[in-house]
Scaffold this active site. Sequence first.
Site, PDB file in Angstrom:
ATOM      1  CE  LYS A 170     -42.145   4.159  69.206  1.00 37.24           C
ATOM      2  NZ  LYS A 170     -43.458   3.889  68.699  1.00 37.24           N
TER       3      LYS A 170
ATOM      4  N   GLY B  86     -52.957   0.119  62.278  1.00 35.16           N
ATOM      5  CA  GLY B  86     -51.589   0.612  62.121  1.00 35.16           C
ATOM      6  C   GLY B  86     -50.774  -0.483  61.475  1.00 35.16           C
ATOM      7  CG  ASN B  87     -46.529  -0.797  60.900  1.00 29.77           C
ATOM      8  OD1 ASN B  87     -46.707  -0.852  59.682  1.00 29.77           O
ATOM      9  ND2 ASN B  87     -45.710   0.059  61.465  1.00 29.77           N
TER      10      ASN B  87
ATOM     11  CB  VAL C 241     -54.012   2.039  57.943  1.00 30.40           C
ATOM     12  CG1 VAL C 241     -54.960   1.758  56.783  1.00 30.40           C
ATOM     13  CG2 VAL C 241     -52.634   1.448  57.678  1.00 30.40           C
TER      14      VAL C 241
ATOM     15  CD  GLU D 151     -54.622   8.604  63.737  1.00 33.49           C
ATOM     16  OE1 GLU D 151     -53.854   9.556  63.495  1.00 33.49           O
ATOM     17  OE2 GLU D 151     -54.512   7.901  64.760  1.00 33.49           O
TER      18      GLU D 151
ATOM     19  CG  HIS E 170     -53.627  -2.406  69.181  1.00 37.36           C
ATOM     20  ND1 HIS E 170     -54.001  -3.090  68.043  1.00 37.36           N
ATOM     21  CD2 HIS E 170     -52.316  -2.129  69.052  1.00 37.36           C
ATOM     22  CE1 HIS E 170     -52.933  -3.224  67.263  1.00 37.36           C
ATOM     23  NE2 HIS E 170     -51.905  -2.650  67.854  1.00 37.36           N
TER      24      HIS E 170
ATOM     25  CG  HIS F 127     -54.988   0.484  66.762  1.00 38.85           C
ATOM     26  ND1 HIS F 127     -54.580   1.543  67.545  1.00 38.85           N
ATOM     27  CD2 HIS F 127     -53.864  -0.020  66.204  1.00 38.85           C
ATOM     28  CE1 HIS F 127     -53.267   1.676  67.457  1.00 38.85           C
ATOM     29  NE2 HIS F 127     -52.806   0.734  66.652  1.00 38.85           N
TER      30      HIS F 127
ATOM     31  CG  ASN G  58     -43.450   1.651  73.487  1.00 34.83           C
ATOM     32  OD1 ASN G  58     -43.032   0.518  73.716  1.00 34.83           O
ATOM     33  ND2 ASN G  58     -44.381   1.912  72.584  1.00 34.83           N
TER      34      ASN G  58
ATOM     35  NE  ARG H 192     -47.889  -8.911  65.076  1.00 34.24           N
ATOM     36  CZ  ARG H 192     -48.178  -7.782  65.732  1.00 34.24           C
ATOM     37  NH1 ARG H 192     -49.410  -7.283  65.700  1.00 34.24           N
ATOM     38  NH2 ARG H 192     -47.256  -7.170  66.434  1.00 34.24           N
TER      39      ARG H 192
ATOM     40  NE  ARG I  66     -47.450  -0.705  73.742  1.00 30.80           N
ATOM     41  CZ  ARG I  66     -47.069  -1.370  72.662  1.00 30.80           C
ATOM     42  NH1 ARG I  66     -45.845  -1.209  72.189  1.00 30.80           N
ATOM     43  NH2 ARG I  66     -47.899  -2.174  72.040  1.00 30.80           N
TER      44      ARG I  66
ATOM     45  CD  GLU J 130     -51.089   2.794  70.906  1.00 25.35           C
ATOM     46  OE1 GLU J 130     -50.602   3.158  69.812  1.00 25.35           O
ATOM     47  OE2 GLU J 130     -51.115   1.627  71.285  1.00 25.35           O
TER      48      GLU J 130
HETATM   49  P1  ADP Z   1     -47.670   1.329  64.520  1.00 26.32           P
HETATM   50  O1  ADP Z   1     -48.626   0.194  64.601  1.00 26.32           O
HETATM   51  O2  ADP Z   1     -46.259   0.909  64.240  1.00 26.32           O
HETATM   52  O3  ADP Z   1     -47.815   2.364  65.604  1.00 26.32           O
HETATM   53  P2  ADP Z   1     -48.863   3.317  62.765  1.00 26.32           P
HETATM   54  O4  ADP Z   1     -50.112   3.482  63.536  1.00 26.32           O
HETATM   55  O5  ADP Z   1     -47.916   4.456  62.692  1.00 26.32           O
HETATM   56  O6  ADP Z   1     -48.068   2.015  63.152  1.00 26.32           O
HETATM   57  O7  ADP Z   1     -49.282   2.915  61.273  1.00 26.32           O
HETATM   58  C1  ADP Z   1     -48.344   2.605  60.292  1.00 26.32           C
HETATM   59  C2  ADP Z   1     -49.070   2.324  58.988  1.00 26.32           C
HETATM   60  O8  ADP Z   1     -49.835   3.491  58.644  1.00 26.32           O
HETATM   61  C3  ADP Z   1     -48.151   2.023  57.812  1.00 26.32           C
HETATM   62  O9  ADP Z   1     -48.574   0.845  57.163  1.00 26.32           O
HETATM   63  C4  ADP Z   1     -48.363   3.194  56.883  1.00 26.32           C
HETATM   64  O10 ADP Z   1     -48.395   2.770  55.549  1.00 26.32           O
HETATM   65  C5  ADP Z   1     -49.744   3.684  57.247  1.00 26.32           C
HETATM   66  N1  ADP Z   1     -49.883   5.101  56.890  1.00 26.32           N
HETATM   67  C6  ADP Z   1     -49.304   6.147  57.486  1.00 26.32           C
HETATM   68  N2  ADP Z   1     -49.618   7.292  56.840  1.00 26.32           N
HETATM   69  C7  ADP Z   1     -50.407   6.938  55.807  1.00 26.32           C
HETATM   70  C8  ADP Z   1     -51.050   7.639  54.739  1.00 26.32           C
HETATM   71  N3  ADP Z   1     -50.948   8.965  54.622  1.00 26.32           N
HETATM   72  N4  ADP Z   1     -51.783   6.924  53.863  1.00 26.32           N
HETATM   73  C9  ADP Z   1     -51.885   5.590  53.967  1.00 26.32           C
HETATM   74  N5  ADP Z   1     -51.313   4.877  54.941  1.00 26.32           N
HETATM   75  C10 ADP Z   1     -50.580   5.529  55.842  1.00 26.32           C
END
Ligand code: ADP
Length: 402
Positions: free
Chosen positions: A14, A208-209, A329, A331, A178, A206, A7, A239, A89, A387
């Site tokens: 990565k 995440g960030n 988030v 998970e 995604h 999904h 990636n 975003r 990716r 992924e």
């Molecule tokens: P990316 O989109 O970069 O792959 P991830 O899927 O790793 O991102 O998600 C990152 C987000 O997940 C961050 O905003 C982080 O705050 C949140 N996150 C990770 N662990 C926890 C947790 N234990 N509780 C709440 N939010 C979490």
Amino acid sequence: MQVLVLNSGSSSIKYRLFLGDGAEVASGLVERIGEATGRATHRTLAPDGTAEETVEEEPVADHEDGFARIVAALEAAGRADDLDAIGHRVVHGGAEFVAPTPIDDAVIDRIRAQVPLAPLHNPANLTGIEVATRLRPDLPQVAVFDTAFHGTLPPHAYRYAVPAAWEHEHGVRRYGFHGTSHAFVARRAAGFLGRPLEDLKLITLHLGNGASVTAIDGGASVETSMGLSPLEGLVMGTRSGDIDPAVIFHIQRVAGLSPDEVERALNREGGLLGLCGDNDLRTIEARAADGDEQAEIALEVYAHRIRKYLGAYAAVLGGLDAVVFTAGVGENAASVRARICRDLEVLGVEVEPRRNGAAAVGEADEGVVAIQADGSRVAVLVVATDEEREIAEQTRVALAGA
Ligand code: ADP
């Protein structure tokens, strides 16, 4: 077949290495490529689960240098000679790539032709492909696109109501992203429910960030929240997600911003960061728990947007069997899941608070935990996404069919 998954980002690469049976044996990250200080982290994983990590702190000149370090680390671990393929990716496949695609010069040119659609992402992915094909021409390589799973979107979902020439001449339509993650967690959810994916109506979140939601009917993506770019849809870390397009012209006029400045602000300074000054959900939750009003409002805006999409997608699907939470988030943040699912009985969704609070998806069989209440018509699942594992699998499938 041993597959190395890459990636490649603008300043990082990565990687993860999977054996034919799916076991992961090595992974790592080369970061701050091209900067004054660089770092390469390599991990090897033994069958008993123990990991060994090495960290090199020295400048990494460019992506070629970065890739060479990955190969050197794999050589040191005795893994470089057994590689069978590389899976890459790629963020944007445009309308052209709706399946994982074995890479040759013509494919590289076609991916390059998609760069205007994804100027923020595809150039770095392409650099990774160019470097890896140059340094390991002996290995078959496959491009796996974030957009591909959404190739099944019907025209009523992918078309914008804009002048038709914008689509025909410039590719202005919705693509969705995604896809690797949505496809992976949908299959895991079906496996967990013990029902064929073909029979299920799913909404996958999904979070995440970046964040997106997809309506999946019988295994096919029929609607998704990201559009031409990953900017549309949900509120994300930085975003904005959906806004009135008029905001863009208005702010250009009244604040004197250029199109590039507005694009940057909506991608990097919006979302949760724009709403409350933080983009890490953990920090925001802690602030909200301490009574911080801006943090609380940010969480409510975030959850409200998702709830709107849940209602809309249940209508699009004409039914709902399961809601699936995934990514950082989705998970991990039980309180966010609770905010999203409260008072959703109208959709048949009822979460059991204790199960939600205790869901530890990292420790669960197959990485799936059910958190719905006993009487809930709709299953609510937390699924660990992966992924890179999906990219390895898609690489195998593409080469088996090549
Ligand atoms: P990316 O989109 O970069 O792959 P991830 O899927 O790793 O991102 O998600 C990152 C987000 O997940 C961050 O905003 C982080 O705050 C949140 N996150 C990770 N662990 C926890 C947790 N234990 N509780 C709440 N939010 C979490």
